[in-house]
Design a protein around this motif. Structure first.
Motif, PDB file in Angstrom:
ATOM      1  N   LEU A 247     -11.922  16.439 -19.442  1.00 18.45           N
ATOM      2  CA  LEU A 247     -10.594  16.222 -18.871  1.00 18.45           C
ATOM      3  C   LEU A 247     -10.391  14.813 -18.352  1.00 18.45           C
ATOM      4  O   LEU A 247      -9.259  14.345 -18.234  1.00 18.45           O
ATOM      5  CB  LEU A 247     -10.342  17.232 -17.739  1.00 18.45           C
ATOM      6  CG  LEU A 247     -10.478  18.711 -18.137  1.00 18.45           C
ATOM      7  CD1 LEU A 247     -10.233  19.608 -16.929  1.00 18.45           C
ATOM      8  CD2 LEU A 247      -9.532  19.056 -19.275  1.00 18.45           C
ATOM      9  N   ASP A 292      -9.635  19.682 -28.441  1.00 22.55           N
ATOM     10  CA  ASP A 292      -8.590  18.709 -28.133  1.00 22.55           C
ATOM     11  C   ASP A 292      -7.307  19.039 -28.894  1.00 22.55           C
ATOM     12  O   ASP A 292      -6.203  18.832 -28.390  1.00 22.55           O
ATOM     13  CB  ASP A 292      -9.099  17.310 -28.470  1.00 22.55           C
ATOM     14  CG  ASP A 292     -10.428  17.027 -27.774  1.00 22.55           C
ATOM     15  OD1 ASP A 292     -10.436  16.977 -26.540  1.00 22.55           O
ATOM     16  OD2 ASP A 292     -11.447  16.910 -28.466  1.00 22.55           O
ATOM     17  N   GLN A 297      -5.201  17.453 -25.781  1.00 26.27           N
ATOM     18  CA  GLN A 297      -5.862  16.316 -25.165  1.00 26.27           C
ATOM     19  C   GLN A 297      -5.981  15.200 -26.208  1.00 26.27           C
ATOM     20  O   GLN A 297      -5.855  15.446 -27.415  1.00 26.27           O
ATOM     21  CB  GLN A 297      -7.269  16.719 -24.718  1.00 26.27           C
ATOM     22  CG  GLN A 297      -7.305  17.739 -23.594  1.00 26.27           C
ATOM     23  CD  GLN A 297      -6.974  17.120 -22.252  1.00 26.27           C
ATOM     24  OE1 GLN A 297      -7.478  16.068 -21.898  1.00 26.27           O
ATOM     25  NE2 GLN A 297      -6.100  17.776 -21.509  1.00 26.27           N
TER      26      GLN A 297
END
Length: 414
Positions: A247, A292, A297
């Motif tokens: 993160l 991801d 992300q």
């Protein structure tokens, strides 16, 4: 190989990827003089048979007319690759988090705390419910060409519960990881839970696992807590690995290198110092790009890591919250498109790279003496794994010489 004592020649292979440095390039030149990871043979065959330890292994490879054997499997010009080595999964769980996924797609951010939802469902599930789900996921992974899978615990957050999950994982793999420190359960504070993991859970579960892991991340465990968990695991004889940089950038990579972790997994957010540390250490950078994709992300930059000299692995991170897939071909396609890997690099990372992360030398390649783990790809070259994303290209999966998945009917024929 219905009979493990028999020899079988897999013949008429269009492209055989071996990862044997003695073999020539078969997937094209690499740019900028980088190492080629696509070594193998064209117009090839390989012979499988019992090794000196009784395990089915690769006995010989070559080109031209195949040698005699007890059986022949003609793959009709298809590609043969080492079986995929999935070095990071969380396959033992109950419950569904599709609503969480839908919310992310609508704009909600991914948060580590969602793991608590799976812990609640897993604690409530019966052993048979968990076992059925696990077997179904293993079957799915075999259909994707995966022949070795690591499985973590982590969805019980209690000593007895984590032991239950590890026992089930050991029914389907020898690569089990104690991830007691996955997230802090709601009924206890973080320091008290770490003490439980260190003092009670790790000694109780050590015989059921080969590795220990910790989620070193905001919303999970800080660096001091993570160090305590990993050192306790190492003391109990477990190989340490770590969730790092999923993160945000943080201290996890430095901790991994300091403690000699086998791998640092995720590596989505890395500082220049992190990249340099991984490039100069034996800790494998395991990338999980399907995560991801599922969490929106940024993708990890494999090119930075490879150029720094790091060993890179690719894995699926199959789990219900952030990457509910075992499609290694999808992982390869994402790595090629979004992580700046070449196809040969990605294929190496999904096979030999995963084996390196698991510290196993006889899987992830098809050199003489390797375990007889391989996948037959219905394509003229392995480039099609990324070139044709989402297509069911795995025709046959062989684990330890046994056909465990066959898309086009049983082999050998009746």
């Amino acid at each position: 190989m219905a009979d493990p004592a028999r020899t079988v020649v897999i013949a008429n292979i269009g492209v055989l990827v071996t990862h044997d440095p003695a073999h020539p390039r078969v997937l094209g030149d690499q740019p900028d003089g980088r190492p080629d990871f696509g070594t193998g043979l064209t117009g090839a065959w390989l012979v499988l048979g019992p090794g000196s330890d009784g395990v089915a292994r690769v006995l010989r490879t070559g080109t031209g007319h195949p040698p005699a054997a007890d059986g022949v499997m003609d793959v009709e010009g298809a590609t043969v690759i080492p079986g995929f080595v999935d070095s990071h999964t969380h396959m033992v769980f109950a419950g569904d988090r599709s609503a969480e996924f839908a919310a992310r797609m609508a704009g909600a951010p991914y948060q580590a705390g969602g793991i608590a939802t799976t812990i609640e469902a897993t604690r409530a599930a019966s052993a048979e419910q968990l076992r059925q789900g696990l077997r179904r996921r293993v079957a799915e992974s075999r259909a994707q060409g995966i022949t070795t899978r690591e499985i973590k615990s982590g969805y019980a957050a209690s000593t007895s519960g984590e032991a239950r999950l590890l026992r089930m994982a050991r029914e389907v793999t020898s690569h089990t990881t104690l991830l007691g420190a996955h997230v802090v359960p709601p009924e206890v504070d973080a320091d008290a839970f770490v003490s439980l993991v260190v003092e009670e859970m790790t000694p109780a579960c050590a015989e059921l696992a080969t590795r220990v892991d910790v989620f070193c991340e905001r919303g999970a465990f800080d660096v001091d807590q993570s160090r305590a968990v990993l050192e306790a695991g190492a003391t109990a004889g477990l190989t340490p690995t770590i969730h790092a940089g999923q993160l945000q950038a943080g201290p996890a990579v430095a901790l991994a290198v300091e403690l000699g972790c086998a791998s640092a997994d995720h590596c989505t957010h890395l500082t220049n110092e992190d990249v340099a540390l991984l490039g100069s250490s034996s800790t494998v950078a395991t990338l999980l790009p399907a995560t991801d994709f599922s969490t929106r992300q940024p993708y990890p930059d494999a090119r930075r890591l490879l150029d720094a000299g790091a060993v890179v692995a690719l894995a699926t991170n199959c789990n219900p919250g952030s990457s509910f897939t075992s499609a290694m071909a999808l992982v390869i396609a994402l790595a090629v498109r979004d992580c700046r890997m070449t196809l040969p690099e990605a294929l190496w990372s999904a096979t030999a790279g995963g084996a390196t992360a698991l510290r196993q030398s006889d899987i992830g390649h098809l050199q003489t003496g390797a375990r007889a783990d391989l996948a037959v790809v219905s394509a003229p070259t392995p480039d099609h794994l990324a070139y044709r994303p989402g297509m069911p290209l795995i025709d046959t999966t062989i684990e330890a010489g046994q056909v465990v998945w066959r898309a086009t009917g049983a082999w050998p024929p009746a």
